[in-house]
Design a protein around this motif. Structure first.
Motif, mmCIF file in Angstrom:
data_model
loop_
_atom_site.group_PDB
_atom_site.id
_atom_site.type_symbol
_atom_site.label_atom_id
_atom_site.label_comp_id
_atom_site.label_asym_id
_atom_site.label_seq_id
_atom_site.Cartn_x
_atom_site.Cartn_y
_atom_site.Cartn_z
ATOM 1 N N GLU A 165 21.350 -1.223 8.193
ATOM 2 C CA GLU A 165 20.391 -0.310 8.824
ATOM 3 C C GLU A 165 21.040 0.464 9.978
ATOM 4 N N PRO A 167 11.340 -4.400 9.100
ATOM 5 C CA PRO A 167 12.385 -4.234 10.106
ATOM 6 C C PRO A 167 13.511 -3.333 9.606
ATOM 7 N N TYR A 168 13.612 -3.174 8.273
ATOM 8 C CA TYR A 168 14.646 -2.305 7.699
ATOM 9 C C TYR A 168 13.927 -1.095 7.141
ATOM 10 N N ARG A 169 13.626 -0.167 8.000
ATOM 11 C CA ARG A 169 12.812 0.976 7.567
ATOM 12 C C ARG A 169 13.521 1.752 6.483
ATOM 13 N N LEU A 170 14.853 1.826 6.570
ATOM 14 C CA LEU A 170 15.604 2.651 5.616
ATOM 15 C C LEU A 170 16.123 1.838 4.448
#
Lengths: 346, 346, 346, 346
Positions: A229, A69-72
């Motif tokens: 995020e 859910p926290y791609r970055l």
């Protein structure tokens, strides 16, 4: 998420990619990390043809779709590879120390200047000082922009970069105009998503860091990362997370100290975690214990309230600011604990 | 509270005092501290004539009436003057390390013997091992007295003193019969006042120590001390307090780590505080951080679950026991943090 | 779990079953419910041959193995079929009201007798009164057995059955000797498993009810049921569950009111839930709201502190006891809300 | 705080007062209450000469200086004398019912129109519907302005006034442009003071109401009032307070239901309290109990999620929306409990 082969795309390369994804109704958001830039595809990023055409460009390394859910902010993200350097300290290689008044008293600029000099001498890397304050009551002192001039002057005098809190877009614009080095988002605004996004947008591509406090009163580790995020996805990944105590408080402390969340955060994200013992315990005598504990739990640094003469401070300083003499000891001992702790890092 | 001039009253002196207070309907409860014995007057202790007659005895130093709800546990109490020595460690002068299995597996005595040897080699001072377990469900494994034989045998083999938990009077009688060195009261029983009083009574005047966990789930510092006062007032002040995490848990940990309560407890009481990182965090990988943090917050020692082969443990061991190799590092580093912390003690 | 065809096995039938399971190393624990008795197999209850032989008996209906951690308290258990009748009230068919002093003052028996008469007249079904009290400090008033005589005399005078709290086995034995109708387990002992088991054993097969408070400070619904299961599995399923507020408190209330847990408990268990608004809110003026809310959330009754002259009460009565006049209104209005709520029961 | 003799000052009177206080460096902020307007003096309001000159004006009744941190929201404030009338319901004289979707699905306008008609028929007074949503993750659906058109159209069709949440100034401007009747501030923004102040400013003197949710996760009663004070002090006292559950949640519910805070709020403020059972319990089956309990604790109304076909809803509707049939029952039964509760109001 497009990962280029070079650290950063040239303008021509970026334009080429933008033109490709534009055909599929998407846009590109560059996210400039400490050592790496990555390029988020905004819109429906799953068009196979689009991905293949981007992958065909010889300066593109990969197109990642992290299952997080926290791609970055996820520690598996490409951004994890770079280390943020602030005030000459490369985070993860040495601990970072930030100190200053809770609230800058606009009527006593010299107090702040003297504290700033003493803080520098004690070994801290960065100055903090409250200009505007979120106050429970509308009739309480809400801070004063003139305090910002004092903070800027202290930077001038000491050469230390500066950090201050903003609570809305108007304040954000003012501090950016003056090149404040680190913007702080307080616990009450830590889940104020429009503000987080706006901060990310206006600092995108800049060196400005963001110190994001843990949401009040008991944001879960995942919520902290999700809030970060928002900032990163808008373009600025120079984010430090900051636990500062939770509610319900523990009788005797100002909050329930939560230095312990550091271990959980660092397991999930590459971002650095700076503890704030002043707010977690709320009394100067308890601050050193909480600061050292933060290091023991794995923190990358400390932000602490420090005042040359706490009794003459305003805001929380009379109760919770430590003196520069204690700060000096604390920097030395925290560094020692920081080193011991490395052995247990995974 | 009668404070004699000698460390301890002789039988004849005690008899003389008992006869005086008996005239006023009172009785005497000797409380044998580490270096000092004091003598509580039970009944209405405010008779002026009675106090004056006791004060007139030449071996009586003072009759104190401490203005504290914790007359015995308060750091201003006479008991504060003596340091408890356990397993050769004088608390306050050096940190104490206790380690062992969460639950002793009666079907695998050798596992415990091997862990015990390794724990001794790693530098710990005392062995812990669960014989009976408080279990949420009546149908779960509730422990087995045969595990006590294994614990006793391990003491025999290693020479290390031993600690185990009791939950009722029947278990209490069994462990005392076998001279268990330290009795543990778990979090669920930490406010079970009849049990606390009974423990104090049956161990009065002995060397047996009591490790009193923090009441579940969030006993205030004052409640911890009040619970200890029950044991002390019944005759045994050899008490160590033990935070072990609170509820509501922090997502990712077993409980909400509360090593931080150490500072608050030590400000109020002379009693030592031993942290229990295993239960506070609930996962082996997080234990070192929590243990070091406990030291940073001012703890006097650590009780930790340690297993030669955690995967073959029972109870909580597979998840939260550390290995003897980690224990060895941890004892070394915890001792270093313990030393750094002394500078900030008040 | 053996479910016989008749409501209860005869002695000869029980003996026959005991002899069968005895061959497989098991024993039988009869559990006498309101209208049904069931027979728990203690030991390894999974021997197929044993089960088949028991099933072959013509007075045996089924051998159940409920897939629930609460084999007895689960709403799918056979015990769910019977309704408990207390003080003439069949729970589930009409609300039950229990009222009385927090603490009976042994120096003022008449106060309690007068309250008891007034409580009866107001329409309550049962009397409560504290004899012994769990106190945070060992030096506080811990109650007095002489108060039990007053409670017994009040039963004599009013004809109302009585309820009081016990904290250990000695007190338990005393109250049983005098045939106290309902035994209360307080919040501090709600997870004291040896005491719970002992209560179940000594009241097995009797009509004595057990009022089990919610564990302090925030036992989950599942923990409440597991605690009840200890009592039931030892032989007595006449259990009423009782929320009484949790910690951390809500500023302004004594605890955090938790009448709302009623809905969660009743979804899982057949047992009745009685709310205790006095302890949840801690001030007389707030009690009616909390009592009515309890009914709105689905409670089967109310236990409330009520005093003819709260200002002259001891313990919590001066702050939280309501007067008999308020009690009368409250019984009427609570009954009305109880009726409205039926529509939403599933 | 200037209390005029007429309900409202004329323009000429206001100008006269402004000119007086202007001489002392102060300004006037009119605060238009339901039946009374009062006039706050901004700046140092303690100049004796200034106060005396204002008091000398024959249309001025009093100049109050309430000794309360909530000068305007306190139940002793002059604003307490007027009752807010919304959707034809005078609060305090009858309960107010607001219902609608959690989130309006822009792809299915008819679902909302049908729900709206059914909600009106069930007896509710006002429509709610989420246009923009505060979402934990930046990549989740954040709402869509096109949903506002659907909400406006539903108002047109049913004649019911409408309520929706705003999270920033841009959204605030949009909803005001379209004359949304009630603006909702969600739990995440309930302590976002710049937003609260801005809402008060732009709605000052208007009929627009503000539904202020209780700050997440556990704002104390005092914090709720202080937040409301920000809105009122900026000019709009048409505020309804709204508990909606707190963290840490109770296992089985979405949050820890907090309908009980109603009693505490109403003791301190004249403002109405509307409970939000949908968010407090998070499951449709639990909503009626929580709604009735809210009334039992003294609430003035209910805001509830209701959907003609919950399974086809978006956002929280599939889990927590009740059907119009249940809403109808609930309005009837809530009104009955509301009436019973009046007896206990102080």
């Amino acid at each position: 998420m497009i990962i280029p082969k070079p650290n950063k795309l040239s303008d021509a390369q970026l334009a080429e990619i933008e033109s490709i994804v534009g055909e599929f109704g998407c846009r590109i958001q560059p996210i400039v990390g400490a050592e790496r830039s990555i390029y988020a595809i905004l819109g429906d990023e799953r068009h196979e043809t689009m991905i293949n055409r981007v992958l065909g460009l010889d300066y593109v390394d990969r197109v990642d779709q992290i299952d997080s859910p926290y791609r970055l902010m996820d520690r598996r993200s490409e951004l994890a590879s770079g280390k943020l350097t602030l005030a000459g300290v490369t985070l993860g290689h040495a601990p970072l120390f930030i100190a200053g008044h809770c609230t800058i008293d606009p009527k006593n600029p010299n107090l702040f200047y003297e504290s700033a000099e003493a803080i520098k001498k004690a070994g801290a890397h960065m100055l903090r000082g409250g200009v505007w304050k979120p106050r429970t009551m509308p009739y309480s002192y809400q801070g004063d922009s003139s305090a910002l001039d004092i903070l800027l002057e202290a930077r001038e005098r000491t050469g230390l970069p500066i950090n201050t809190e903003v609570m809305d877009e108007a304040q954000l614009n003012i501090v950016l105009e003056h090149g404040v080095d680190m913007i702080q988002v307080g616990a009450r605004n830590a889940l104020n998503y429009p503000l987080l996004r706006r901060i990310g947008e206006v600092t995108a591509g800049s060196k400005t860091a963001v110190l994001l406090k843990r949401g009040r009163p008991m944001a879960a580790p995942e919520e902290c990362l999700a809030a970060a995020e928002y900032i990163a996805a808008a373009g600025n990944p120079n984010i430090l997370l900051c636990p500062r105590g939770t509610l319900p408080q523990m009788d005797g402390y100002r909050n329930h100290p939560d230095e312990c969340i550091t271990q959980l955060l660092k397991e999930k994200t590459w971002a650095s975690v700076i503890v704030d013992p002043s707010h977690s315990v709320g009394r100067a005598g308890y601050v050193p214990g909480a600061a050292l504990a933060g290091m023991a739990y794995g923190a990358d640094g400390i932000v602490v309230e420090c005042h040359i003469d706490p009794g003459h401070g305003i805001g929380d300083d009379p109760k919770q600011a430590i003196t520069p003499a204690i700060l000096k000891d604390l920097i030395e001992d925290s560094s020692a604990v920081w080193k011991l702790r490395r052995k247990y890092e995974r």
